[in-house]
Design an enzyme around this catalytic site. Structure first.
Site, short mmCIF file in Angstrom:
data_model
loop_
_atom_site.label_atom_id
_atom_site.label_comp_id
_atom_site.label_asym_id
_atom_site.label_seq_id
_atom_site.Cartn_x
_atom_site.Cartn_y
_atom_site.Cartn_z
N ASP A 17 3.19 5.02 -20.44
CA ASP A 17 3.35 3.63 -20.89
C ASP A 17 2.65 2.71 -19.88
O ASP A 17 2.89 2.81 -18.68
CB ASP A 17 4.84 3.29 -20.99
CG ASP A 17 5.08 1.94 -21.64
OD1 ASP A 17 5.67 1.92 -22.73
OD2 ASP A 17 4.69 0.91 -21.06
N GLU A 112 1.46 2.92 -25.41
CA GLU A 112 2.23 4.11 -25.00
C GLU A 112 1.92 5.29 -25.89
O GLU A 112 1.43 5.13 -27.01
CB GLU A 112 3.73 3.83 -24.97
CG GLU A 112 4.32 3.40 -26.28
CD GLU A 112 5.84 3.21 -26.21
OE1 GLU A 112 6.56 4.16 -25.85
OE2 GLU A 112 6.29 2.11 -26.53
P1 TTP Z 1 5.92 -2.79 -23.47
O1 TTP Z 1 5.37 -1.50 -23.01
O2 TTP Z 1 7.32 -2.83 -23.95
O3 TTP Z 1 5.82 -3.86 -22.29
P2 TTP Z 1 4.74 -4.07 -21.18
O4 TTP Z 1 3.67 -3.05 -21.24
O5 TTP Z 1 4.28 -5.47 -21.24
O6 TTP Z 1 5.58 -3.88 -19.85
P3 TTP Z 1 6.20 -2.52 -19.23
O7 TTP Z 1 5.86 -1.42 -20.14
O8 TTP Z 1 5.57 -2.40 -17.89
O9 TTP Z 1 7.66 -2.79 -19.14
O10 TTP Z 1 5.01 -3.37 -24.61
C1 TTP Z 1 3.62 -3.14 -24.63
C2 TTP Z 1 2.90 -4.37 -25.13
O11 TTP Z 1 3.34 -4.64 -26.46
C3 TTP Z 1 3.18 -5.56 -24.32
O12 TTP Z 1 2.28 -5.72 -23.24
C4 TTP Z 1 3.06 -6.67 -25.33
C5 TTP Z 1 3.38 -6.04 -26.66
N1 TTP Z 1 4.71 -6.48 -27.11
C6 TTP Z 1 4.79 -7.47 -28.09
O13 TTP Z 1 3.77 -7.93 -28.59
N2 TTP Z 1 6.03 -7.88 -28.45
C7 TTP Z 1 7.17 -7.43 -27.89
O14 TTP Z 1 8.27 -7.84 -28.26
C8 TTP Z 1 7.07 -6.41 -26.90
C9 TTP Z 1 8.31 -5.84 -26.23
C10 TTP Z 1 5.84 -5.98 -26.52
MG MG Z 2 4.15 -0.96 -21.39
#
Ligand code: TTP
Ligand code: MG
Length: 483
Positions: A17, A112
């Site tokens: 991820d 991911e």
């Molecule tokens: P995540 O992997 O949940 O978040 P992240 O990569 O920003 O942070 P980390 O994994 O380090 O905790 O989500 C991946 C991407 O998906 C995120 O950068 C933005 C998008 N996303 C949305 O558009 N809406 C959302 O509600 C979430 C949770 C993520």
């Molecule tokens: Mg992420």
């Protein structure tokens, strides 16, 4: 395409991820943002945060929070609207990197993926070494950080990658472990302290219900009888949660784009007419194919040879095995049998037509069930000359320890002696692994079967070599050797 991965229990699943994905891409493209709190999301009144840098998280900003609240908590953050096309572009690069580590890659969203790396593990010293190499490949290839978890199931691998993430708090941000591997003996100790919301399928409603009953951790859930959970949550949710809480998660990795077959073929500069020459080519092709299967962590059920005759007709012959095949030696034996069958009944026994070890490898057995497009009758079909030869493997599966054991030395005298077979299997696995390491360090021509040893050293088949016809100056048999 849905492709089967390794059966549960013996699996190694990897979850990767990207860290603060959208925000990190923005920092990558505008390096002056490095180290600053960056928030990506909607900018309107009712908008929410999609992604925020770990520096922004130190101020209490989080994904899915309203942008209004994020501004209140961190007014000096850089707020950006997001560029979805760019995130998709980076996601594509990520996917291309991941398939180098396993053909079984299941992408989830843009940032991911789950990989079934059961077979790929053979190429690495340990699960942690595999995870570290993948992580540095992702960072090298995308310029972005990621976190990696490895365990026997999707559930545990995902929680492990979360445990590997950087950490943000009032004191600032510190790097995480980067890679976390949960060994099978440690699964319960790792999973049970997690809050029940960590389990897939436990939404806010179920969580509140269970918490009101005094169950707050996964360990609490594991200690109550499954029937009890069914009574409160309904049968299917109850059974599922009871299993997950006991570390039982058989969900397979469903590969997005796994290959259906892997093959090696070569067009010769001059048509080959001698069965001996053809068998040498079969040995080279099988050796290269075995190396590719090994690299990909795959085994195959079906071996096919493809022959293009001098008059350009194409003949294919295949054999399907009831055990998985992977070693170059087994591929070669199967391909040799198929070729000799095509060459006609006399070809396999004529003195001087076969290299001694190829005759030995046949062990006097006839080729098994064969099928394919028929050019004409099969007797002496190759006598007019062969323009192209190919060996391919299909019916691909992720390799597991047991599939290797079943496949090696099948049908050979040693296989009837149980104790000896176990030893030979272990020796052969160690040999294949050592060969793969030598090749990755010194090149594909460093080691190979004696049948491929010519006056100028090993004549191994390299990937893609002569795929679309030979070069001007090269003969696959070496100058003066072709008949
Ligand atoms: P995540 O992997 O949940 O978040 P992240 O990569 O920003 O942070 P980390 O994994 O380090 O905790 O989500 C991946 C991407 O998906 C995120 O950068 C933005 C998008 N996303 C949305 O558009 N809406 C959302 O509600 C979430 C949770 C993520
Ligand atoms: Mg992420």
């Amino acid at each position: 395409m849905a492709a089967p991965a390794a059966p549960a229990r013996s699996r190694l699943v990897l979850h990767v991820d990207m860290d603060a994905f959208f925000a990190s891409v923005e920092v990558l493209d505008a390096p002056s943002l490095a180290g600053l709190p960056v928030v990506v999301g909607g900018t309107g009144e009712r908008s929410v945060v999609a992604s925020c840098s770990y520096e922004a998280r130190a101020f209490g900003v989080a994904a899915a929070m309203s942008t209004y609240e994020a501004r209140r908590r961190c007014p000096h953050a850089v707020f950006l609207p997001g560029r979805f096309w760019r995130y998709s572009e980076v996601s594509e690069v990520l996917h291309r990197l991941l398939v180098r580590f396993s053909p079984f890659v299941e992408g989830v969203g843009l940032d991911e993926a789950y990989l079934d790396v059961t077979g790929s593990l053979r190429r690495f010293a340990s699960p942690l070494a595999l995870g570290r190499e993948l992580r540095s490949a992702v960072t090298g290839g995308t310029g972005l950080g990621c976190s990696v978890g490895l365990a026997s199931s999707k559930l545990l691998a995902k929680l492990a990658s979360e445990a590997a993430k950087p950490v943000s708090g009032r004191g600032g941000t510190r790097p995480g472990k980067g890679v976390v591997y949960v060994a099978s003996d440690d699964e319960e100790a790792f999973l049970w302290p997690h809050p029940i919301r960590a389990l897939p399928g436990v939404g806010p409603v179920s969580a509140r219900k269970l918490e009101s009953l005094g169950l707050s951790t996964v360990g609490d859930l594991a200690r109550v009888p499954p029937e009890w959970m069914c009574r409160y949550l309904g049968r299917s949710a109850g059974v599922r949660l009871a299993e997950l809480a006991r570390c039982v998660d058989p969900r397979p990795v469903i590969a997005d784009r796994a290959p259906r077959s892997i093959g090696q073929e070569e067009t010769f500069p001059r048509d080959l007419r001698s069965v001996g020459d053809l068998l040498l080519e079969i040995a080279r092709l099988s050796d290269a194919l075995g190396a590719r299967l090994g690299e990909a962590g795959l085994v195959a059920r079906t071996i096919t040879i493809k022959v293009r005759l001098a008059d350009r007709r194409i003949i294919t012959r295949s054999r399907t095995f009831d055990h998985p095949v992977r070693s170059s030696r087994e591929l070669r034996r199967a391909a040799t049998e198929l070729l000799l069958h095509l060459a006609g009944p006399d070809e396999g026994s004529g003195p001087g037509l076969l290299p001694g070890d190829a005759r030995g490898a046949l062990g006097g057995r006839a080729a098994g069930g064969s099928a394919g497009r028929e050019a004409s009758g099969s007797e002496g079909m190759l006598a007019g000359g062969v323009r192209l030869l190919g060996v391919s493997a299909s019916g691909l599966e992720a390799a597991t320890g047991s599939s290797f054991q079943m496949s090696l030395f099948d049908g050979e005298p040693e296989a009837r002696d149980g104790a000896k077979t176990g030893l030979r299997v272990a020796q052969s696995e160690a040999l294949e692994m050592a060969l793969s390491k030598v090749r990755s360090r010194y090149g594909v021509a460093a080691v190979g079967p004696t049948a491929l040893l010519g006056p100028r050293g090993l004549r191994v088949k390299r990937r893609g070599e002569s795929q679309w016809g030979p070069g001007e100056s090269r003969s696959p048999l070496g100058a003066g050797e072709s008949k």
